[in-house]
Design a protein around this motif. Structure first.
Motif, PDB file in Angstrom:
ATOM      1  N   MET A   1       0.836  -1.221   0.000  1.00 48.48           N
ATOM      2  CA  MET A   1       0.000   0.000   0.000  1.00 48.48           C
ATOM      3  C   MET A   1       0.868   1.268   0.000  1.00 48.48           C
ATOM      4  O   MET A   1       0.963   1.946   1.014  1.00 48.48           O
ATOM      5  N   ARG A   6      -2.594   4.180  -3.372  1.00 51.00           N
ATOM      6  CA  ARG A   6      -3.582   5.155  -2.882  1.00 51.00           C
ATOM      7  C   ARG A   6      -4.092   6.041  -4.014  1.00 51.00           C
ATOM      8  O   ARG A   6      -5.291   6.326  -4.081  1.00 51.00           O
ATOM      9  N   LEU A   9      -6.602   4.080  -5.914  1.00 55.69           N
ATOM     10  CA  LEU A   9      -7.884   4.007  -5.204  1.00 55.69           C
ATOM     11  C   LEU A   9      -8.667   5.309  -5.350  1.00 55.69           C
ATOM     12  O   LEU A   9      -9.888   5.287  -5.553  1.00 55.69           O
ATOM     13  N   GLN A  13     -12.275   5.388  -7.030  1.00 54.74           N
ATOM     14  CA  GLN A  13     -13.429   5.894  -6.282  1.00 54.74           C
ATOM     15  C   GLN A  13     -14.166   6.944  -7.110  1.00 54.74           C
ATOM     16  O   GLN A  13     -15.389   6.992  -7.120  1.00 54.74           O
ATOM     17  N   VAL A  46      -8.627  -5.047  -0.306  1.00 56.47           N
ATOM     18  CA  VAL A  46      -8.589  -3.599  -0.057  1.00 56.47           C
ATOM     19  C   VAL A  46      -9.733  -2.984  -0.854  1.00 56.47           C
ATOM     20  O   VAL A  46     -10.507  -2.185  -0.343  1.00 56.47           O
ATOM     21  N   PRO A 141     -16.896   8.755   0.034  1.00 57.64           N
ATOM     22  CA  PRO A 141     -16.184   7.570   0.506  1.00 57.64           C
ATOM     23  C   PRO A 141     -14.989   7.948   1.357  1.00 57.64           C
ATOM     24  O   PRO A 141     -14.540   9.091   1.345  1.00 57.64           O
ATOM     25  N   VAL A 142     -14.490   6.966   2.105  1.00 53.41           N
ATOM     26  CA  VAL A 142     -13.313   7.173   2.942  1.00 53.41           C
ATOM     27  C   VAL A 142     -12.122   7.543   2.056  1.00 53.41           C
ATOM     28  O   VAL A 142     -11.928   6.964   0.989  1.00 53.41           O
ATOM     29  N   SER A 143     -11.352   8.541   2.497  1.00 49.38           N
ATOM     30  CA  SER A 143     -10.217   8.991   1.696  1.00 49.38           C
ATOM     31  C   SER A 143      -9.032   8.044   1.832  1.00 49.38           C
ATOM     32  O   SER A 143      -8.618   7.711   2.940  1.00 49.38           O
ATOM     33  N   PRO A 144      -8.460   7.601   0.702  1.00 51.09           N
ATOM     34  CA  PRO A 144      -7.245   6.784   0.767  1.00 51.09           C
ATOM     35  C   PRO A 144      -6.065   7.555   1.351  1.00 51.09           C
ATOM     36  O   PRO A 144      -5.037   6.960   1.649  1.00 51.09           O
ATOM     37  N   ALA A 146      -6.378   9.256   4.186  1.00 53.18           N
ATOM     38  CA  ALA A 146      -6.608   9.389   5.624  1.00 53.18           C
ATOM     39  C   ALA A 146      -5.339   9.003   6.360  1.00 53.18           C
ATOM     40  O   ALA A 146      -4.665   8.055   5.986  1.00 53.18           O
ATOM     41  N   GLY A 147      -5.021   9.722   7.384  1.00 52.04           N
ATOM     42  CA  GLY A 147      -3.790   9.465   8.106  1.00 52.04           C
ATOM     43  C   GLY A 147      -2.700  10.438   7.681  1.00 52.04           C
ATOM     44  O   GLY A 147      -1.765  10.680   8.429  1.00 52.04           O
TER      45      GLY A 147
END
Lengths: 154, 154
Positions: A1, A6, A9, A13, A46, A141-144, A146-147
């Motif tokens: 990953m 990312r 993704l 998305q 994933v 959607p959840v952001s790739p 994030a973090g």
DNA sequence: GGTGAAATCTTTCCAAT
DNA sequence: ATTGGAAAGATTTCACC
């Protein structure tokens, strides 16, 4: 990953219909390499599935509500009971005063009331508190990435 | 939006990678006819987009929380302020004691705390009540058969 | 609106690096 | 892990119903 996964993704998305050639172009890879990476992201779960985002109002589900469900008993084995109500889109066990939080979409507030009645009928449920959404700012959607955002920032 | 369109939407929600031949087979239509119907569903924005469902835990976003946001002022124009926080996946204006309900995903509870701090910094926000999900029973898309379920039943 | 078939483009596989 | 190319398969268009 890594950051290329990312980026893939994010692209998928936004638009999962684009070709692997376009996908590769967007992340700086050949079509074959992009394909291979996406294949692995699917194999590793994933990417759980490729799906379509359907407008709820077009389906006659313009009323959105969140319902806090109170219970007298342990609700940890009640997942199937909530899943049996098709208007329930999400159900989570929560920490706090209530036991379960559910997201509901219906065509009308009458139908929402009927869903609450069916929730009440689930074993152990002792009460519900429904909160109706008046306007949705956004759903995404959840952001790739994030973090990458959380403090402490670099 | 007849029953064939709804069947197509169910199929596409389950797997948007299947061919129009398979799609047509599933609903009793030729590949060409299935294609034409799906094209129209996209044109009418019933299908908003084709996307991938990504596992949040694989992206380091294993903590799910819902946050009730209290405010002293009208929050109707604050959509962009919430959208600027990438960990926020949904934001809705709600009827009830709070003003806005948001869905948040973060990697850790420390990061959740940081998101709450950023929500607090939004103009007009006077308080937050976060509810952490301990376990997710399910998350699923809106059913194209919604409305077939509600009482009074036929 | 639906069908079947033709033309075009994509996905998928593979040998090579 | 990535590349380029070849074979298999899907999308898209179109004349006809």
């Amino acid at each position: 990953m890594d950051h290329i996964d990312r980026a893939l993704l994010v692209q998928l998305q936004q638009d999962a219909t684009q070709s692997y050639a376009a996908l590769g172009e967007a992340v700086g890879l050949s079509a074959g390499a992009a394909h291979e990476r996406v294949r692995k992201l699917r194999a590793r779960d994933v990417i759980r599935r490729t799906t379509v985002d359907v407008d709820p109002t077009a389906l006659g589900a313009g009323v959105l509500a969140y319902v806090m469900v109170d219970s007298a008993a342990w609700m940890g084995d009640s997942g199937a009971d909530f899943a049996a109500i098709p208007e329930i889109l999400e159900a989570h066990i929560i920490a706090g005063s209530a036991s379960v939080l559910v997201k509901v979409r219906t065509a009308t507030t009458e139908q929402l009331q009927d869903v609450l009645r069916r929730i009440y009928a689930i074993d152990g449920v002792s009460g519900t508190q429904a909160t109706v959404a008046l306007e949705t700012f956004f759903e995404r959607p959840v952001s790739p990435h994030a973090g990458d955002f959380s403090s402490p920032r670099p």
